[in-house]
Design an enzyme around this catalytic site. Sequence first.
Site, PDB file in Angstrom:
ATOM      1  CG  ASN A 124      -1.959  -1.149   1.093  1.00 26.35           C
ATOM      2  OD1 ASN A 124      -2.041  -1.818   0.055  1.00 26.35           O
ATOM      3  ND2 ASN A 124      -2.707  -1.382   2.151  1.00 26.35           N
ATOM      4  CG  HIS A 170     -20.501  37.123 -30.596  1.00 26.25           C
ATOM      5  ND1 HIS A 170     -21.228  36.646 -29.533  1.00 26.25           N
ATOM      6  CD2 HIS A 170     -20.078  38.366 -30.238  1.00 26.25           C
ATOM      7  CE1 HIS A 170     -21.266  37.569 -28.586  1.00 26.25           C
ATOM      8  NE2 HIS A 170     -20.568  38.618 -28.973  1.00 26.25           N
ATOM      9  CB  SER A 291      -9.943  12.432 -49.058  1.00 24.59           C
ATOM     10  OG  SER A 291     -11.002  11.625 -49.521  1.00 24.59           O
ATOM     11  CE  LYS A 297     -11.328  17.071 -47.767  1.00 22.04           C
ATOM     12  NZ  LYS A 297     -12.676  17.300 -47.298  1.00 22.04           N
ATOM     13  CD  GLU A 304     -10.152  17.336 -38.958  1.00 20.75           C
ATOM     14  OE1 GLU A 304     -11.354  17.321 -39.184  1.00 20.75           O
ATOM     15  OE2 GLU A 304      -9.311  16.866 -39.752  1.00 20.75           O
TER      16      GLU A 304
HETATM   17  N1  ARG Z   1      -1.555  -3.439  -7.339  1.00 19.22           N
HETATM   18  C1  ARG Z   1      -2.016  -2.751  -6.164  1.00 19.22           C
HETATM   19  C2  ARG Z   1      -2.433  -1.321  -6.579  1.00 19.22           C
HETATM   20  O1  ARG Z   1      -2.090  -0.939  -7.638  1.00 19.22           O
HETATM   21  C3  ARG Z   1      -0.930  -2.671  -5.159  1.00 19.22           C
HETATM   22  C4  ARG Z   1      -1.407  -2.553  -3.755  1.00 19.22           C
HETATM   23  C5  ARG Z   1      -2.128  -3.773  -3.361  1.00 19.22           C
HETATM   24  N2  ARG Z   1      -2.375  -3.841  -1.978  1.00 19.22           N
HETATM   25  C6  ARG Z   1      -3.178  -4.747  -1.470  1.00 19.22           C
HETATM   26  N3  ARG Z   1      -3.309  -4.753  -0.202  1.00 19.22           N
HETATM   27  N4  ARG Z   1      -3.785  -5.624  -2.226  1.00 19.22           N
HETATM   28  O2  ARG Z   1      -3.100  -0.624  -5.857  1.00 19.22           O
END
Ligand code: ARG
Length: 474
Positions: A124, A170, A291, A297, A304
Amino acid sequence: MSQAQDNSNDPLHAKKKAWSGRFSEPVDAFVLRYTASVDFDKRMALVDIDGSVAHATMLAKVGVISEQDLADIKRGMAQIREEIQTGKFEWQLELEDVHLNIEARLTALIGDAGKRLHTGRSRNDQVATDIRLYLRGEIDEIIRRVEHLQEVLVAQAEKNYNVIMPGFTHMQVAQPVTFGHHMLAYVEMLERDHARLIDLRHRVNSSPLGAAALAGTTYPIDREYTAKLLGFETVAQNSLDAVSDRDFAIEFCAAASLIMAHISRLSEELVIWMSQRFGFIKLPDRFTTGSSIMPQKKNPDVPETARGKSGRVYGDLMSMLTLMKGTPLAYNKDFQEDKEPVFDAIDTVKDTLRAFCDMMAGVEPQPEAMHQAAQMGFPTATDLADYLVRHGVPFRTAHDIVGQTVRAAAERKCGLEELPLEVLQSFCDKIEADVYPVLSLEGSVKARNHVGGTAPNQVLAQVKRWEEIFNSRK
Ligand code: ARG
């Protein structure tokens, strides 16, 4: 754990999950594919390694792992980096994401030291670190490209500082302006984009490492030290926030959206200017396409396409806002969905800026067509009103007199500057022969001679100001 059970170094058991200890059956193959992210998050592999090496360096410094472990980790990571850069690394879907792929390979290469790397860390805080490091690098590249486009536009402004074109409101001819002034309007927009990127970079550049899963860790970690090793300016001050904040990425998508909004406006103008009805510019052939059916063209495909691509970047922003909405603290798997929109916004903005730097340098304004178009629609009517005001006529009265004068010119199918003096004087006896230069396009632009005005010498003054800004960036 007995030696017999510890088989994670054994190639036969390479597919064993890093977290599978408490599970009684393997993950369903489809679920695995559905929840895996390695296909896209492997883009962050090199910064993932940087983050891991910094974490390991810190662990060794505070005595949680040995110097020998650190040396092994560094050696293993150097090899993995090499394998990734040369395309030899074998990514495995079973290993879910970039983090577990690299960690598994490290352990295969160096054994137990590899298994110690994740001490005091969680995926995390690891993934939050990776995305910040990755985005930081890309923001720096996007900043360079924005600067380059500004330089290209300023060079166009300098070259065309006195080329007159109709200015529109405008989409109706309003007052004459200079092409240089028009180019510089986009330089101003890009300057705000530039400032936004620099500003949000500070918020991207904060270290989540040490937040671990969500609450912090029991090891005596040194968060300032890892932050310093990775070039982070600050350390995130709340572990729950550190692992669950993605607003820095949303901000980036918002800034990217505005860049695309600005480029889409320029695109629209290029498309209009290039149409035969206008003929204001020529685009280099390499930025246009033909085109398959109409041999004559030449289509403005690059502007675009850019105009269309602005939509996908807005979509990236909307995805990011929506995936964050209502997510409880702290980490949620939803956040894994942050990567593809962010990567898409990065790629789209970078490619678009690259195309525009090259294309805008090649834009050739057509002064005659612009001048001719500027003469249509009585664009110096305001100048005549201002002339009358200078001769003591109240502005509202002057506005009315000029309205009648415009009608007379329209009836004669001529410009204001082509009306004989007696005709002009029949509407107001304050008008003298010195009105004619005022009614010319050149006189009109020249008279708007103040900061921010369209006068050619103001354009040159702005060009000088921008050049000083560019020099200060070097
Ligand atoms: N692949 C996960 C993400 O991108 C990584 C973290 C995952 N953590 C977990 N507790 N499953 O967020």
